[in-house]
Design an enzyme around this catalytic site. Structure first.
Site, PDB file in Angstrom:
ATOM      1  N   THR A 141       0.815  -1.216   0.000  1.00  0.00           N
ATOM      2  CA  THR A 141       0.000   0.000   0.000  1.00  0.00           C
ATOM      3  C   THR A 141       0.846   1.262   0.000  1.00  0.00           C
ATOM      4  O   THR A 141       1.982   1.259   0.492  1.00  0.00           O
ATOM      5  CB  THR A 141      -0.898  -0.007   1.263  1.00  0.00           C
ATOM      6  OG1 THR A 141      -1.513   1.260   1.419  1.00  0.00           O
ATOM      7  CG2 THR A 141      -0.089  -0.291   2.532  1.00  0.00           C
ATOM      8  N   ASP A 142       0.266   2.342  -0.505  1.00  0.00           N
ATOM      9  CA  ASP A 142       0.958   3.644  -0.442  1.00  0.00           C
ATOM     10  C   ASP A 142       0.980   4.199   0.994  1.00  0.00           C
ATOM     11  O   ASP A 142       1.701   5.153   1.277  1.00  0.00           O
ATOM     12  CB  ASP A 142       0.292   4.660  -1.389  1.00  0.00           C
ATOM     13  CG  ASP A 142      -1.190   4.907  -1.110  1.00  0.00           C
ATOM     14  OD1 ASP A 142      -1.758   4.266  -0.193  1.00  0.00           O
ATOM     15  OD2 ASP A 142      -1.788   5.740  -1.825  1.00  0.00           O
ATOM     16  N   GLU A 143       0.174   3.572   1.893  1.00  0.00           N
ATOM     17  CA  GLU A 143       0.099   4.107   3.258  1.00  0.00           C
ATOM     18  C   GLU A 143       1.419   3.948   4.010  1.00  0.00           C
ATOM     19  O   GLU A 143       1.623   4.599   5.031  1.00  0.00           O
ATOM     20  CB  GLU A 143      -1.059   3.443   4.017  1.00  0.00           C
ATOM     21  CG  GLU A 143      -2.371   3.645   3.284  1.00  0.00           C
ATOM     22  CD  GLU A 143      -3.617   3.274   4.079  1.00  0.00           C
ATOM     23  OE1 GLU A 143      -3.573   3.278   5.309  1.00  0.00           O
ATOM     24  OE2 GLU A 143      -4.634   2.990   3.426  1.00  0.00           O
ATOM     25  N   TYR A 167      -1.933  -0.661  10.866  1.00  0.00           N
ATOM     26  CA  TYR A 167      -2.031  -1.334   9.556  1.00  0.00           C
ATOM     27  C   TYR A 167      -0.826  -1.007   8.680  1.00  0.00           C
ATOM     28  O   TYR A 167      -0.130  -1.901   8.185  1.00  0.00           O
ATOM     29  CB  TYR A 167      -3.327  -0.917   8.839  1.00  0.00           C
ATOM     30  CG  TYR A 167      -3.318  -1.233   7.356  1.00  0.00           C
ATOM     31  CD1 TYR A 167      -3.299  -2.552   6.913  1.00  0.00           C
ATOM     32  CD2 TYR A 167      -3.309  -0.212   6.407  1.00  0.00           C
ATOM     33  CE1 TYR A 167      -3.268  -2.851   5.549  1.00  0.00           C
ATOM     34  CE2 TYR A 167      -3.288  -0.499   5.045  1.00  0.00           C
ATOM     35  CZ  TYR A 167      -3.265  -1.823   4.620  1.00  0.00           C
ATOM     36  OH  TYR A 167      -3.227  -2.118   3.283  1.00  0.00           O
ATOM     37  N   LYS A 171       2.293  -3.378   7.257  1.00  0.00           N
ATOM     38  CA  LYS A 171       2.589  -3.538   5.823  1.00  0.00           C
ATOM     39  C   LYS A 171       4.026  -3.089   5.532  1.00  0.00           C
ATOM     40  O   LYS A 171       4.723  -3.705   4.722  1.00  0.00           O
ATOM     41  CB  LYS A 171       1.604  -2.737   4.965  1.00  0.00           C
ATOM     42  CG  LYS A 171       0.177  -3.246   4.969  1.00  0.00           C
ATOM     43  CD  LYS A 171       0.007  -4.650   4.400  1.00  0.00           C
ATOM     44  CE  LYS A 171       0.242  -4.730   2.900  1.00  0.00           C
ATOM     45  NZ  LYS A 171      -0.104  -6.089   2.384  1.00  0.00           N
TER      46      LYS A 171
HETATM   47  P1  NAD Z   1      -9.359  -7.806   1.956  1.00  0.00           P
HETATM   48  O1  NAD Z   1      -9.399  -7.489   3.421  1.00  0.00           O
HETATM   49  O2  NAD Z   1     -10.572  -7.551   1.125  1.00  0.00           O
HETATM   50  O3  NAD Z   1      -8.998  -9.363   1.765  1.00  0.00           O
HETATM   51  C1  NAD Z   1      -7.989  -9.997   2.504  1.00  0.00           C
HETATM   52  C2  NAD Z   1      -8.104 -11.507   2.244  1.00  0.00           C
HETATM   53  O4  NAD Z   1      -7.028 -12.144   2.954  1.00  0.00           O
HETATM   54  C3  NAD Z   1      -9.406 -12.121   2.760  1.00  0.00           C
HETATM   55  O5  NAD Z   1      -9.922 -13.007   1.801  1.00  0.00           O
HETATM   56  C4  NAD Z   1      -8.977 -12.866   4.014  1.00  0.00           C
HETATM   57  O6  NAD Z   1      -9.774 -14.003   4.287  1.00  0.00           O
HETATM   58  C5  NAD Z   1      -7.544 -13.253   3.669  1.00  0.00           C
HETATM   59  N1  NAD Z   1      -6.713 -13.440   4.855  1.00  0.00           N
HETATM   60  C6  NAD Z   1      -6.587 -12.618   5.926  1.00  0.00           C
HETATM   61  N2  NAD Z   1      -5.728 -13.140   6.818  1.00  0.00           N
HETATM   62  C7  NAD Z   1      -5.276 -14.307   6.291  1.00  0.00           C
HETATM   63  C8  NAD Z   1      -4.357 -15.287   6.721  1.00  0.00           C
HETATM   64  N3  NAD Z   1      -3.710 -15.188   7.893  1.00  0.00           N
HETATM   65  N4  NAD Z   1      -4.116 -16.357   5.919  1.00  0.00           N
HETATM   66  C9  NAD Z   1      -4.760 -16.485   4.733  1.00  0.00           C
HETATM   67  N5  NAD Z   1      -5.656 -15.587   4.283  1.00  0.00           N
HETATM   68  C10 NAD Z   1      -5.910 -14.510   5.043  1.00  0.00           C
HETATM   69  O7  NAD Z   1      -8.088  -7.047   1.409  1.00  0.00           O
HETATM   70  P2  NAD Z   1      -7.889  -6.300  -0.001  1.00  0.00           P
HETATM   71  O8  NAD Z   1      -8.510  -4.960   0.077  1.00  0.00           O
HETATM   72  O9  NAD Z   1      -8.273  -7.229  -1.096  1.00  0.00           O
HETATM   73  O10 NAD Z   1      -6.317  -6.091  -0.009  1.00  0.00           O
HETATM   74  C11 NAD Z   1      -5.443  -7.042  -0.621  1.00  0.00           C
HETATM   75  C12 NAD Z   1      -4.020  -6.582  -0.446  1.00  0.00           C
HETATM   76  O11 NAD Z   1      -3.847  -5.307  -1.052  1.00  0.00           O
HETATM   77  C13 NAD Z   1      -3.611  -6.413   1.030  1.00  0.00           C
HETATM   78  O12 NAD Z   1      -2.301  -6.875   1.186  1.00  0.00           O
HETATM   79  C14 NAD Z   1      -3.692  -4.915   1.259  1.00  0.00           C
HETATM   80  O13 NAD Z   1      -2.770  -4.516   2.234  1.00  0.00           O
HETATM   81  C15 NAD Z   1      -3.317  -4.394  -0.119  1.00  0.00           C
HETATM   82  N6  NAD Z   1      -3.883  -3.068  -0.441  1.00  0.00           N
HETATM   83  C16 NAD Z   1      -5.232  -2.865  -0.448  1.00  0.00           C
HETATM   84  C17 NAD Z   1      -5.730  -1.621  -0.805  1.00  0.00           C
HETATM   85  C18 NAD Z   1      -7.212  -1.345  -0.888  1.00  0.00           C
HETATM   86  O14 NAD Z   1      -7.589  -0.225  -1.244  1.00  0.00           O
HETATM   87  N7  NAD Z   1      -8.080  -2.301  -0.623  1.00  0.00           N
HETATM   88  C19 NAD Z   1      -4.867  -0.573  -1.113  1.00  0.00           C
HETATM   89  C20 NAD Z   1      -3.507  -0.807  -1.060  1.00  0.00           C
HETATM   90  C21 NAD Z   1      -3.023  -2.080  -0.754  1.00  0.00           C
HETATM   91  P1  TYD Z   2     -10.878   3.609   3.854  1.00  0.00           P
HETATM   92  O1  TYD Z   2     -11.771   3.086   2.782  1.00  0.00           O
HETATM   93  O2  TYD Z   2     -11.007   3.016   5.228  1.00  0.00           O
HETATM   94  O3  TYD Z   2      -9.390   3.487   3.308  1.00  0.00           O
HETATM   95  P2  TYD Z   2      -7.990   4.056   3.947  1.00  0.00           P
HETATM   96  O4  TYD Z   2      -8.207   4.426   5.343  1.00  0.00           O
HETATM   97  O5  TYD Z   2      -7.118   2.860   3.815  1.00  0.00           O
HETATM   98  O6  TYD Z   2      -7.591   5.203   3.079  1.00  0.00           O
HETATM   99  O7  TYD Z   2     -11.108   5.176   4.005  1.00  0.00           O
HETATM  100  C1  TYD Z   2     -10.906   6.051   2.928  1.00  0.00           C
HETATM  101  C2  TYD Z   2     -11.046   7.459   3.457  1.00  0.00           C
HETATM  102  O8  TYD Z   2     -12.397   7.666   3.887  1.00  0.00           O
HETATM  103  C3  TYD Z   2     -10.184   7.741   4.678  1.00  0.00           C
HETATM  104  O9  TYD Z   2      -9.707   9.085   4.606  1.00  0.00           O
HETATM  105  C4  TYD Z   2     -11.125   7.586   5.846  1.00  0.00           C
HETATM  106  C5  TYD Z   2     -12.468   8.024   5.270  1.00  0.00           C
HETATM  107  N1  TYD Z   2     -13.658   7.349   5.834  1.00  0.00           N
HETATM  108  C6  TYD Z   2     -14.735   8.109   6.305  1.00  0.00           C
HETATM  109  O10 TYD Z   2     -14.719   9.339   6.263  1.00  0.00           O
HETATM  110  N2  TYD Z   2     -15.818   7.450   6.805  1.00  0.00           N
HETATM  111  C7  TYD Z   2     -15.884   6.097   6.872  1.00  0.00           C
HETATM  112  O11 TYD Z   2     -16.905   5.544   7.379  1.00  0.00           O
HETATM  113  C8  TYD Z   2     -14.783   5.331   6.379  1.00  0.00           C
HETATM  114  C9  TYD Z   2     -14.798   3.823   6.413  1.00  0.00           C
HETATM  115  C10 TYD Z   2     -13.685   6.010   5.857  1.00  0.00           C
END
Ligand code: NAD
Ligand code: TYD
Length: 364
Positions: A141-143, A167, A171
């Site tokens: 993630t960019d975070e 989180y 990461k």
């Molecule tokens: P998600 O929470 O939707 O899915 C995570 C999946 O991992 C789930 O299916 C869960 O069952 C599985 N999981 C969790 N713990 C596990 C374990 N110990 N063993 C096996 N499986 C396990 O997550 P996502 O949004 O699809 O994110 C996927 C990846 O991308 C993550 O690594 C996250 O850090 C990264 N990422 C996500 C975003 C975003 O916007 N969603 C942005 C940047 C990076």
């Molecule tokens: P989120 O989807 O949780 O992603 P991230 O925190 O990883 O960026 O949130 C996106 C943005 O929206 C973040 O600035 C937090 C804000 N947010 C709200 O304002 N209300 C909400 O209920 C949630 C879940 C997020």
């Protein structure tokens, strides 16, 4: 259109393939490369949903394994028995708000789980004579880069790490391990750091699905703080194209930043979503849905702004995002409207308990 260059038949283990981005990636890969073997390893936590994989389970070259990435014996066995040459690692605890409520699971899965996979993959790679075409894609993630001020340039691959939440800290730890395994052992790892994804199969707790579902149910739309925080929105299918290119053409040991080139303030995004929902969704309980916007207590340590400079992946691998936020949101809304049988069961007791704890109000 981005040209895909298929370099070899692969046998891929996708961790977290029942989650949001992992499942979109599995759908993408199986459509693009039907002859490749796909093994999904997923613990099916609250965020994992096997129903998402649907028709894929019927395919001969697809296999779902319910299991934990921290289970070294299981990972060793799968790598060996399935002759895995590529790991696409998505499994993680992924929600910032949950990491504030309970950080332990984040260290366990994101740090210890990634270490377990790296070490198992290293032993497997060694046992096969260190093949050059093996790949370990670590999706991050960019975070990890921390928070930007309004006039700062976007994050690049050389921006110093400064994670602010449990989180992002977990990461960052996993990114460092993936990097170290290349530098120390020459294990062919590649890291991608992407911005906020959105699209189909997104668990309801995240901003866009949460707001979409609450609008459909006529519930308040909780905007944190003043709603001026900025995120760079990336349509998940654009992201999957990028990951495909990174696996096929990326250089081991490198990091690639992936962003949507779509910086939007949270409040503007929620207003746009409301406007599109008013147009696209029939019979909303509250119309205009903007009336549901409610400002709530800010997230502790809330990062002000994320933005990605994606010029490296553009110039080196030829990737650019295809969707604007408006186009992507329209597709996402239509998906949530037509797939209510996917998301309604997710509003379960667990989700309601989380909602109550995070927002201090009942979901129902
Ligand atoms: P998600 O929470 O939707 O899915 C995570 C999946 O991992 C789930 O299916 C869960 O069952 C599985 N999981 C969790 N713990 C596990 C374990 N110990 N063993 C096996 N499986 C396990 O997550 P996502 O949004 O699809 O994110 C996927 C990846 O991308 C993550 O690594 C996250 O850090 C990264 N990422 C996500 C975003 C975003 O916007 N969603 C942005 C940047 C990076
Ligand atoms: P989120 O989807 O949780 O992603 P991230 O925190 O990883 O960026 O949130 C996106 C943005 O929206 C973040 O600035 C937090 C804000 N947010 C709200 O304002 N209300 C909400 O209920 C949630 C879940 C997020």
């Amino acid at each position: 259109m981005i040209q895909q260059i298929k370099t070899k038949a692969r046998r891929i283990m996708v961790t977290g393939g029942a989650g949001f981005i992992g499942s979109n990636f599995v759908h993408h890969w199986s459509q693009q490369y039907q002859d490749d073997r796909l093994i999904v390893l997923d613990a099916l936590t609250y965020a994992g949903n096997r129903a998402t994989l649907g028709y894929l389970e019927e395919r001969e070259n697809f296999c779902f394994v319910k299991g934990n990435i921290c289970d070294r014996n299981l990972v060793d066995r799968l790598l060996q028995e399935e002759h895995i040459d590529t790991i696409a690692h998505f499994a993680a605890e992924s929600h910032v708000d949950r990491s504030i409520l309970g950080p332990g699971a984040f260290v366990e899965t994101n740090v210890v789980g990634t270490f377990t996979l790296l070490e198992a993959f290293r032993q497997h790679w060694l046992s096969q004579g260190k093949p050059e075409d093996y790949r370990f894609l670590h999706v991050s993630t960019d975070e990890v880069y921390g928070s930007l001020e309004a006039n700062d340039p976007p994050f690049s691959e050389t921006t110093a790490y400064a994670p602010n939440s449990p989180y992002s800290a977990s990461k960052a730890g996993s990114d460092h391990l993936a990097r170290a395994y290349y530098h120390t052992y020459r294990l062919p790892t590649i890291i991608t750091n992407c911005s906020n994804n959105y699209g189909p199969y997104h668990f309801p707790e995240k901003l866009i699905p949460l707001m979409t579902i609450n609008i459909l149910l006529g519930k308040p739309l909780p905007v944190y703080g003043d709603g001026q925080n900025v995120r760079d929105w990336l349509y998940v299918k654009d992201h999957c194209q990028a990951l495909d290119l990174v696996i096929q053409k990326g250089t081991p040991g490198q990091t690639y930043n992936v962003g949507g080139n779509n910086e939007v303030k949270n409040l503007d995004l929620v207003n746009l979503l409301c406007q599109l929902m008013n147009e696209l969704a029939p019979d909303l309980p509250v119309k205009p849905s903007q009336d549901l916007i409610t400002f709530v207590k800010d997230r502790p340590g809330h990062d002000q702004r994320y933005a990605i400079n994606a010029s490296k992946i553009r110039t080196e691998l030829g990737w650019t995002p295809q969707k604007t936020v408006e186009e992507g949101l329209k597709e996402t809304i239509m998906w949530y409207l037509t797939n209510q049988n996917w998301w309604r069961p997710l509003l379960s007791t667990e989700y309601q308990a989380y909602y109550q704890e995070a927002y201090g109000q009942k979901f129902k």
